[in-house]
Every structure is written in structure tokens, then in C-alpha cells.
Design an enzyme around this catalytic site. Structure first.
Site, short mmCIF file in Angstrom:
data_model
loop_
_atom_site.label_atom_id
_atom_site.label_comp_id
_atom_site.label_asym_id
_atom_site.label_seq_id
_atom_site.Cartn_x
_atom_site.Cartn_y
_atom_site.Cartn_z
CB SER A 46 -0.96 -0.06 1.24
OG SER A 46 -1.92 1.10 1.02
CG ASP B 113 -3.42 -3.17 -4.52
OD1 ASP B 113 -3.51 -3.55 -5.53
OD2 ASP B 113 -4.42 -3.17 -3.54
CG HIS C 124 -5.15 -2.37 -0.32
ND1 HIS C 124 -4.42 -2.05 -1.49
CD2 HIS C 124 -5.00 -1.64 0.87
CE1 HIS C 124 -3.89 -1.20 -1.10
NE2 HIS C 124 -3.91 -0.88 0.26
#
Length: 346
Positions: A184, A209, A276
Site C-alpha cells: 500500500s 498493491d 487490497h
């Protein structure tokens, strides 16, 4: 503090920060789907929490990063870890500069002791004899107002880069033996490190991601993880165009189940958060279940992959053992639960 100006289009609004003063202006939506001021996310205990896409009334830049960022070393000789403030302290530990060094960091609302880092860390120690260093910036990341950790990304990357620079200079570590793994916002932090090493490029950066808000259509910092972040950059996309970036940004970009939500096994009100998180779970699985590799096929688009129009001879593995020669976009299917790999049946 020197005045700084940030124009930020997010969730149907423009947020302008001028000398710490916040102003909002309604505007058309440039961030699809999340057209609201908050969404539900999962904290490190997998409990749903409200994550806000606005700022509190008072905004202050992060100071005293040495009090907000921690490093911990883990090796097979010291599996329980030891806290490190400066790289020179590694001389009194089991750190071996001749071995590969894996450095892991987390994203928003997470920490170095959350499953994201712990599962990958333990997977590395189980599968190979390496140095593992976890960078914990949870004092900054653990903030329900997403924009604050997002704006802190360059500062955290600077601090991370200084530690790595000292690792190279003080401990004589070959930068080509350093591999950064980040999820992230942590993917962007990891991706910015090489830009701050005065021409030195690391061996590999893996983005799990990489965060989309603030780094997509409107890129606030003007920089993010890219193929320039290391000699080899691989990216796993699992919530593309929602919480994660969708477009190819590395040397090798992997799109399990199309790279977007919902990922298999993700249901109900937490599709985005679950999808996610699948990126780091896939990566951890590649370490913890080495007998079940994630085979991926090089292809231009997901639809071509589904229609079996791709050349299966262009098949490689996704995850920790991705070959550094890989180039292009790769697609695969996964199971709904761990072990996620479908093997060659994907």
C-alpha cells in the site's frame, strides 16, 4: 515551516493545504467508486474501522521521525528480533552483510507487528538464510485520516533511505543484495528510496498493491514506485482502480484474478479492504507454501487471459521467486483461501 502547497482531488472534492490551513471545494469525481468522505477498512486485528479521506482542522507535518520510525532485525540466529536505531548497531548482532537483506514495511492502518510484515518476515526466515529488517512507521500510519500518512510518504522514505545508505556505507552491504517489500503506502515509500540514494540503485523493490489515492490520476508528490525504483521492480495488483493502482508501473506487473476487486473469498461490506490485503497474502503464500507456486501467464489484457488467447510458454511465478528477467504484464487465477495458488490449473 516553509509554506507548501498541495492540490489534491479526491473523493469528489479538492483539498488545498496552505500553510496548515485546510480548504475544501466541491469538484467532479476523479477517484471512482470511493465518492464519499470515508470507507470501512480493516485494522491489524481484522476489525472494521472507519477510514477518513478528509483532514482534521489542524494539519502539521511530521517531525522527529526518529521517534516515529523503528527498525527491527530478524535472523535465524535471532528470530525474536532486536530493535535497531542506527545501521552501525548491526555490528553487535547476527546481521551478516554477505547475506541478502530483505526489508519489509507496511501500509496505512498497519504496523511492523501486524500480519502483513510478520507473515512475510517469518516466511523469509523459514525459506532462506537471510537478514530481515522490518521498518515500522505505525506511529504515522495508524491514523484514520488517510491524507496525513499519505502526505508523510516522502519524509518516511527519506528516513528509510538514510538508514539504508548507512547500511551500505557502514556495514558494507552490496546495494544489489537489498530487496525492499512494501504494501500500500509502504510500496511507495519503498519505491522512493533509490531516488534518495545519490545514484545508488537497489537490487529489487516489490510493491504489493501500491496505494491509489494520492498516487493515481492526481499524483500529489509527483513521484511514486516505478521501474526506476530498483534494478528490478515487481508489482502485485489486487484492488486496482479502488485502493490500489491498476496500470503497469514496474518491470513485471501481476494481475491475479484481473488485479481488481472483488478478489475470490472477499465478500460483503469490506470488498476493498479484503482485496487490497490479498496482495501481501499472495506474496506471503509464495514464501510459506513453496510447493504451490503462483504460475502466471504473460498477456496484454485480462479478457485475453480468460479467453485463453495468451501464450502459455510465457509462464513465470509470481511472488518471492519471480525471476528478475521478467518483463511485462502477467495474469493468473487464485483460490479463495490460503493456500491461494491453483498451481498450473490456474
Amino acid at each position: 515551516m516553509t509554506a507548501f502547497y498541495v492540490s489534491f482531488i479526491l473523493l469528489s472534492s479538492i483539498c488545498i493545504i496552505v500553510q496548515g490551513r485546510i480548504e475544501y471545494k466541491n469538484e467532479f469525481n476523479l477517484f471512482p467508486y470511493l465518492n464519499k468522505s470515508w470507507i470501512y477498512m480493516l485494522d491489524e486485528n481484522n476489525n472494521p474501522v472507519k477510514a477518513y479521506f478528509t483532514l482534521p482542522q489542524q494539519y502539521k507535518r511530521i517531525k522527529n521521525l526518529e521517534e516515529s520510525v523503528d527498525f527491527s532485525l530478524f535472523t535465524r540466529e535471532q528470530p525474536n528480533g532486536i530493535s535497531i536505531v542506527e545501521a552501525i548497531e548491526l555490528g553487535d548482532t547476527s546481521f551478516d552483510p554477505k547475506k541478502p537483506t530483505k526489508m519489509i514495511t507496511h501500509g496505512w492502518l498497519s504496523s511492523g507487528t501486524a500480519d502483513t510484515c510478520v507473515t512475510i518476515r517469518d516466511g523469509y526466515l523459514k525459506s532462506s538464510d537471510v537478514n530481515v529488517i522490518v521498518m515500522d512507521w505505525s506511529d504515522i500510519a495508524d491514523n484514520y485520516f488517510y491524507i496525513k500518512p499519505m502526505l508523510a510518504v516522502p519524509d518516511v522514505a527519506d528516513y528509510y533511505a538514510q538508514f539504508i545508505s548507512d547500511l551500505i556505507e557502514e556495514r558494507k552491504v552490496d546495494p544489489k543484495d537489498i530487496h525492499l517489500v512494501g504494501h500500500s503506502l509502504g510500496a511507495h515509500i519503498s519505491g522512493l528510496v533509490s531516488y534518495r540514494l545519490n545514484g545508488t540503485k537497489l537490487g529489487r523493490v516489490t510493491g504489493l498493491d501500491p496505494a491509489y489515492p494520492g498516487f493515481g490520476y492526481i499524483n500529489i508528490h509527483g513521484e511514486r514506485i516505478s521501474e526506476n525504483s530498483a534494478d528490478f521492480v515487481d508489482v502485485i495488483h489486487s484492488c486496482g482502480n479502488f485502493l490500489g493502482l491498476m496500470g503497469p508501473i514496474g518491470h513485471a506487473d501481476f494481475y491475479p484474478n484481473g488485479g481488481t476487486m472483488p478478489q475470490p473469498g472477499c465478500h460483503y461490506n469490506l470488498l476493498e479492504a479484503c482485496s487490497h490485503g490479498r496482495s501481501w497474502q499472495f506474496y506471503a503464500d509464495s514464501l510459506n507454501n513453496p510447493d504451490m507456486p503462483f504460475y502466471a501467464v504473460q498477456c496484454n489484457e485480462w479478457e485475453q487471459f480468460e479467453n485463453k488467447e495468451c501464450n502459455k510458454t510465457e509462464m513465470i511465478v509470481m511472488g518471492a521467486n519471480t525471476p528478475t528477467s521478467a518483463r511485462g504484464k502477467y495474469y493468473l487465477k487464485t483460490r479463495a483461501e490460503s493456500p491461494f495458488s491453483m498451481g498450473e490449473d490456474m
